[in-house]
Design an enzyme around this catalytic site. Structure first.
Site, short mmCIF file in Angstrom:
data_model
loop_
_atom_site.label_atom_id
_atom_site.label_comp_id
_atom_site.label_asym_id
_atom_site.label_seq_id
_atom_site.Cartn_x
_atom_site.Cartn_y
_atom_site.Cartn_z
N GLY A 75 0.83 -1.20 0.00
CA GLY A 75 0.00 0.00 0.00
C GLY A 75 0.86 1.25 0.00
N THR A 76 1.97 1.19 0.70
CA THR A 76 2.87 2.35 0.78
C THR A 76 3.40 2.71 -0.62
OG1 THR A 76 3.50 1.75 3.03
CG2 THR A 76 5.02 3.20 1.83
N SER A 203 -3.87 -2.84 -0.53
CA SER A 203 -2.78 -3.65 0.03
C SER A 203 -3.34 -4.99 0.48
CB SER A 203 -2.15 -2.90 1.21
OG SER A 203 -1.18 -3.73 1.80
N ALA A 204 -2.80 -6.08 -0.08
CA ALA A 204 -3.41 -7.41 0.12
C ALA A 204 -3.45 -7.88 1.57
CB ALA A 204 -2.66 -8.44 -0.73
N HIS A 205 -2.44 -7.49 2.38
CA HIS A 205 -2.39 -8.07 3.74
C HIS A 205 -3.47 -7.53 4.67
CE1 HIS A 205 -0.31 -4.93 6.31
NE2 HIS A 205 0.00 -4.46 5.11
N THR A 241 10.49 -7.74 -11.35
CA THR A 241 9.95 -9.07 -11.65
C THR A 241 8.62 -9.28 -10.92
OG1 THR A 241 12.15 -9.94 -12.02
CG2 THR A 241 10.43 -11.56 -11.49
N CYS A 328 -0.93 11.95 23.32
CA CYS A 328 -0.03 12.62 24.26
C CYS A 328 1.35 12.78 23.65
CB CYS A 328 0.06 11.75 25.51
SG CYS A 328 1.19 12.39 26.72
N1 PLP Z 1 -2.63 3.26 4.01
C1 PLP Z 1 -3.35 2.89 5.08
C2 PLP Z 1 -4.65 3.57 5.36
C3 PLP Z 1 -2.89 1.86 5.92
O1 PLP Z 1 -3.62 1.50 6.98
C4 PLP Z 1 -1.66 1.23 5.61
C5 PLP Z 1 -1.11 0.19 6.50
O2 PLP Z 1 -1.32 0.20 7.70
C6 PLP Z 1 -0.96 1.66 4.47
C7 PLP Z 1 -1.46 2.67 3.70
C8 PLP Z 1 0.34 1.02 4.08
O3 PLP Z 1 0.13 -0.25 3.54
P1 PLP Z 1 1.32 -1.33 3.52
O4 PLP Z 1 1.43 -1.89 4.88
O5 PLP Z 1 0.88 -2.36 2.52
O6 PLP Z 1 2.54 -0.61 3.04
#
Ligand code: PLP
Length: 394
Positions: A75-76, A203-205, A241, A328
């Protein structure tokens, strides 16, 4: 799965276990079908056929065309690519980007880096529920705005953002819209045409697929630069790849998540609401962070005079896995930008409980009982001694 040695996993927003059917679908691509999906021979052809099938499945769930789906490493990367890619391709038009104060760091830190390169970013505030205002978003759009990036649902407090309304307004102004839908798969509809978004990160996980594989939807015609240069994979847009097994896992997982969505949302909502009402009624000085418009699997609860990380550690020792989020600024924990944005006072420690496929009513009750016990115990520590005598004011 859920209750080995009295362990209850309530951290599905952090990651999910791999679905058995997803695992089965992936296995051949680690073994006999190990070919490089870019190879011309039979091994390669089998692999690319599997990648294409996963692309098709992903596109179907999004109501997109398969050539609008690109596979990434997470996802990142998808967030980075969407933002940096548009910034690069559209810099001739302008250098202004609109986002919200509560995005994931994959979005926020990418934008911070772009600011150092001369881009200008407007960070929209949110209300006490964590929701951005459509009016604010529209007012922030300018002639030189090239992208609006608003998450579909927040990872900490589960708030669902008005992406559709914002995206419709942006479309009228010819501005591209990206949404981070990482937390939304299997919980919210993802139809990209209805949402009117041009880019969507997955993001698959987070939906019972494997770690280390993601996807980016890119609407046909949207201008996007490359960030990962190399080979000609992904129609020359992203070198590297193919992670064939991972991609197959993502395709299978998103198909299953969507098929189960309606029923699962109903089940999770009931479990979550039961848990929240038990905790709020039995733990003094507790309140729910966020608002009613939230993901079915999220309960982020604030406990007054309790450190969130101390509670998470105590819960962990008692067999409950959850996540801390602190408003905090003191102590070793980084303050949560999301809890700060919704104005949670630093007197509160917050814990995110997130539910999923293996969460049962029994598990939720067990977790609620432990939580009630641990908050009472922590309240009796020296922290509690600092509590002023203002019982019942929260
Ligand atoms: N965006 C959101 C809203 C997320 O919750 C996360 C992961 O916690 C990410 C992006 C990043 O995804 P990844 O862990 O696949 O890099």
């Amino acid at each position: 799965m859920e209750r080995t040695e009295k362990r209850v996993y309530l951290d599905y927003a952090a990651t999910t276990p791999l679905d058995e059917a997803v695992f089965e679908a992936m296995m051949p691509y680690f073994r006999e079908d190990f070919g490089n999906a870019s190879s011309q021979h039979a091994f390669g052809r089998r692999a690319i056929a599997a990648v294409d099938e996963a692309r098709e499945k992903t596109a179907t769930v999004l109501g997109a065309k398969s050539n609008e789906i690109y596979f990434t490493s997470c996802g990142t990367e998808s967030d980075n690519w969407a933002i940096r890619g548009v910034a690069k391709a559209m810099r001739g038009k302008g250098k202004h980007i609109v986002t919200t104060a509560v995005e994931h760091h994959a979005v926020l830190h990418t934008l911070r880096a772009l600011e150092e390169e001369g881009y200008e970013v407007t960070y929209l505030p949110v209300d006490a529920c964590g929701k951005v205002s459509v009016e604010d978003a529209v007012a922030a759009m300018r002639e030189d705005t090239i992208l609006v990036s608003v998450m579909l649902a927040n990872n900490e407090i589960g708030t669902i953002e008005p992406v559709k309304e914002i995206a419709h307004a942006a479309k009228e102004k010819g501005i591209l819209v990206h949404t981070d839908a990482v937390q939304a798969v299997g919980l919210l509809p993802l139809a990209v045409d209805d949402l009117s978004v041009d880019l969507m990160s997955l993001s698959a996980h987070k939906f019972y697929g494997p770690k280390g594989v993601g996807a980016l939807y890119v609407r046909k015609g949207a201008r996007l630069g490359k960030i990962l240069t190399g080979g000609a994979q992904e129609r020359t847009m992203r070198g590297g790849t193919y992670n064939t097994a991972g991609i197959v896992g993502l395709g299978k997982a998103i198909e299953l998540a969507e098929a189960r969505r309606t029923e699962e949302v109903k089940r999770l909502t009931e479990l979550r609401d039961h848990f929240v009402s038990r905790v709020l009624s039995e733990v003094e000085f507790s309140k729910l962070n966020g608002g009613p418009d939230r993901l079915a699997n999220n309960a982020n609860i604030a406990f007054r005079y309790i450190e969130g990380d101390a509670l998470v550690s105590a819960l962990d020792r008692a067999g409950i896995a959850a996540s801390a989020g602190s408003a905090c600024a003191s102590g070793t924990l980084e303050p949560s930008h999301v809890l700060q944005a919704i104005g949670v006072s630093s007197e509160y420690g917050s814990v995110r409980f997130s539910f999923g496929k293996y969460t049962t009513k029994e598990a939720v009750n067990f977790a609620a009982e432990i939580l009630i016990k641990e908050t009472e115990r922590l309240c009796k520590t020296d922290l509690f001694a600092r509590r002023p005598s203002e019982k019942g004011t929260v």
